[in-house]
Design a protein around this motif. Structure first.
Motif, PDB file in Angstrom:
ATOM      1  N   THR A 196       0.859  -1.191   0.000  1.00  4.65           N
ATOM      2  CA  THR A 196       0.000   0.000   0.000  1.00  4.65           C
ATOM      3  C   THR A 196       0.894   1.240   0.000  1.00  4.65           C
ATOM      4  O   THR A 196       0.885   2.025   0.939  1.00  4.65           O
ATOM      5  CB  THR A 196      -0.935   0.018   1.218  1.00  4.65           C
ATOM      6  N   SER A 255      -3.220   2.578   6.998  1.00  2.51           N
ATOM      7  CA  SER A 255      -4.682   2.671   7.078  1.00  2.51           C
ATOM      8  C   SER A 255      -5.347   1.945   5.906  1.00  2.51           C
ATOM      9  O   SER A 255      -6.419   1.370   6.050  1.00  2.51           O
ATOM     10  CB  SER A 255      -5.067   4.151   7.124  1.00  2.51           C
ATOM     11  N   ARG A 256      -4.696   1.960   4.736  1.00  4.21           N
ATOM     12  CA  ARG A 256      -5.271   1.288   3.556  1.00  4.21           C
ATOM     13  C   ARG A 256      -5.002  -0.218   3.536  1.00  4.21           C
ATOM     14  O   ARG A 256      -5.545  -0.946   2.727  1.00  4.21           O
ATOM     15  CB  ARG A 256      -4.696   1.894   2.266  1.00  4.21           C
ATOM     16  N   SER A 275      -0.919   6.644   6.137  1.00  2.00           N
ATOM     17  CA  SER A 275      -2.013   6.454   5.169  1.00  2.00           C
ATOM     18  C   SER A 275      -1.920   5.057   4.558  1.00  2.00           C
ATOM     19  O   SER A 275      -2.941   4.393   4.344  1.00  2.00           O
ATOM     20  CB  SER A 275      -1.975   7.527   4.088  1.00  2.00           C
TER      21      SER A 275
END
Ligand code: AMP
Ligand code: MG
Length: 419
Positions: A376, A388-389, A385
């Protein structure tokens, strides 16, 4: 304590660190007795026994008709047995009773025919099939026997366990008391979320670790003592550790544990107690530290997580959680090792040998039924981020190097408390 010092780097392998952590931890011995509806996630301190047979009586697995033997049809409908309203009489050859799922089997009945395979005209029932003896009958005690030990000491109660215990009449359980965890962040740059973004000074950041760690530990049923944020000052850190030591079984800190000139976590830990592990062959999370702080009665375990937000959560997940399971009293038999599987990599990954790498990835089954995974994005230990993905770690072995698109790699899907 022995340490597996890797020839060049002096880093301790993740496997050995886990082993040593578990060795250093004794399960809590205090217990409490709770109503079952408050016990999910807790660990049994005494075995739980069934108070009755399950099912408690022979009953129907279908909505249909209970019959007696292989009679000629049509059969005579003589009554009904509904869940909660059993048929009180007995049936004989040539008779049937309307029955619903879970309703007690009438005396004399030895099989059930599904409603869909019958035709009822008035009180005469014709069968479109020839049901066999025992068909669609759930037998008394086929699941559980009265007095049977359902779950032993050391079982961490999951939702299906709660269902089992409730069905078997276990209203209260004796469990290990909750673990108390003190949380502390360390860093001059950290500000609480009370400060509006526009009011942050240059170089200030939000203390996201404490919030994230708190969220994770709350999911694990810990009692949390949030001791806030400390500056990079040895005296403040000492006072913070002393307060934490008195209030908790474990202390979880983040930040200040590396080798920078404002990193005082280790020095204070060594002054007040003992540093047992430091610097692991893990990426991210190398500066992870473990030790303990003795106090008048017993000691508080100390987990010093690195400040970088991805490192803090990865080390919490990979190292603190197994340690917590042991502290909470989960026995080996009930421990839930992480599930790893193989997946086809959809992008190249750059890696240097030397550390076990937990990259953040997203995995799914493609239209050919093959498990695939892709990173990711950028893998920096400050890149939240991408974390989180992600829905899994891509686990790259310590001595491995670069990976290419199409390589088979090991993945570890996220479990609680990351999801
Ligand atoms: P340190 O481990 O103190 O060297 O910190 C490493 C990095 O993590 C630095 O960029 C810090 O600003 C950051 N950091 C430290 N503590 C926290 C925290 N509680 N929340 C978010 N970031 C942090
Ligand atoms: Mg710092």
């Amino acid at each position: 304590m022995t340490t597996d010092i890797c020839h060049q780097s002096g880093l301790i392998s993740v496997e050995l660190a886990r082993e040593q952590l578990l060795e250093a931890i004794a399960p809590l011995s205090e217990t409490e007795t709770l109503p079952l509806d408050q016990a999910c996630g807790r660990v049994l301190a005494k075995p739980a026994q069934a108070q009755l047979d399950l099912p408690p009586c022979d009953n129907s697995a279908m909505d249909g008709y209970a019959l007696c033997g292989e009679s000629d049809t049509p059969l005579q409908l003589v009554g009904k047995s509904l869940a909660g309203h059993p048929f009180s009489g007995a049936i004989g050859a040539g008779e049937c009773v309307r029955i619903t799922t879970g309703a007690p089997l009438p005396a004399g009945a030895d099989r059930v025919v599904m409603q869909e395979q019958t035709e009822l005209q008035g009180d005469r029932l014709t069968l479109n099939t020839a049901p066999k003896t025992g068909e669609h009958i759930r037998r008394r005690g086929e699941d559980v026997r009265s007095g049977e030990t359902l779950l032993d000491t050391g079982a961490a109660l999951k939702v299906p366990d709660i269902a089992l215990l409730a069905a078997a009449g276990v209203a209260r359980v004796t469990v290990v008391r909750r673990v108390r965890a003190a949380l502390l962040s360390i860093g001059d740059e950290l500000r609480s979320l009370d400060t509006p973004a526009a009011k942050l000074g240059e170089g200030n950041i939000y203390d996201s670790n404490r919030i994230a760690i708190k969220a994770a530990l709350a999911q694990l049923n810990l009692d949390i003592v949030d001791l806030g944020c400390l500056p990079d000052e040895p005296r403040a850190i000492r006072d913070g550790f002393l307060a934490a030591r008195e209030s908790a079984d474990i202390i979880v800190t983040s930040g200040g544990v590396s080798v920078g000139e404002a990193d005082f976590t280790r020095t204070v830990l060594e002054e007040l107690g003992q540093l047992e592990l430091w610097r692991l062959a893990i990426k991210p999370g190398k500066p992870f530290a473990f030790g303990h702080l003795p106090r008048e009665s017993g000691r508080a375990l100390f987990f010093g997580l690195p400040g970088n937000p991805v490192s803090a959560l990865v080390t919490l997940y990979q190292l603190v959680l197994p340690a917590l399971e042991k502290l909470k009293g989960v026995s080996d038999e009930y421990r839930q090792p992480p599930i790893q599987c193989r997946a086809r990599l959809l992008n190249p990954i750059a890696k240097k040998p030397g550390r076990l790498d937990y990259q953040r990835g997203y995995t799914w089954r493609d239209c050919d039924g093959q498990q695939v995974v892709r990173s990711t994005g950028v893998q920096g230990s400050h890149i939240l981020s991408g974390f989180s993905r992600a829905n899994c770690f891509i686990v790259l072995p310590r001595e491995g190097g670069n990976c290419d698109t199409g390589d088979w790699v090991t993945i570890e899907p996220f479990r609680a408390p990351l999801v």
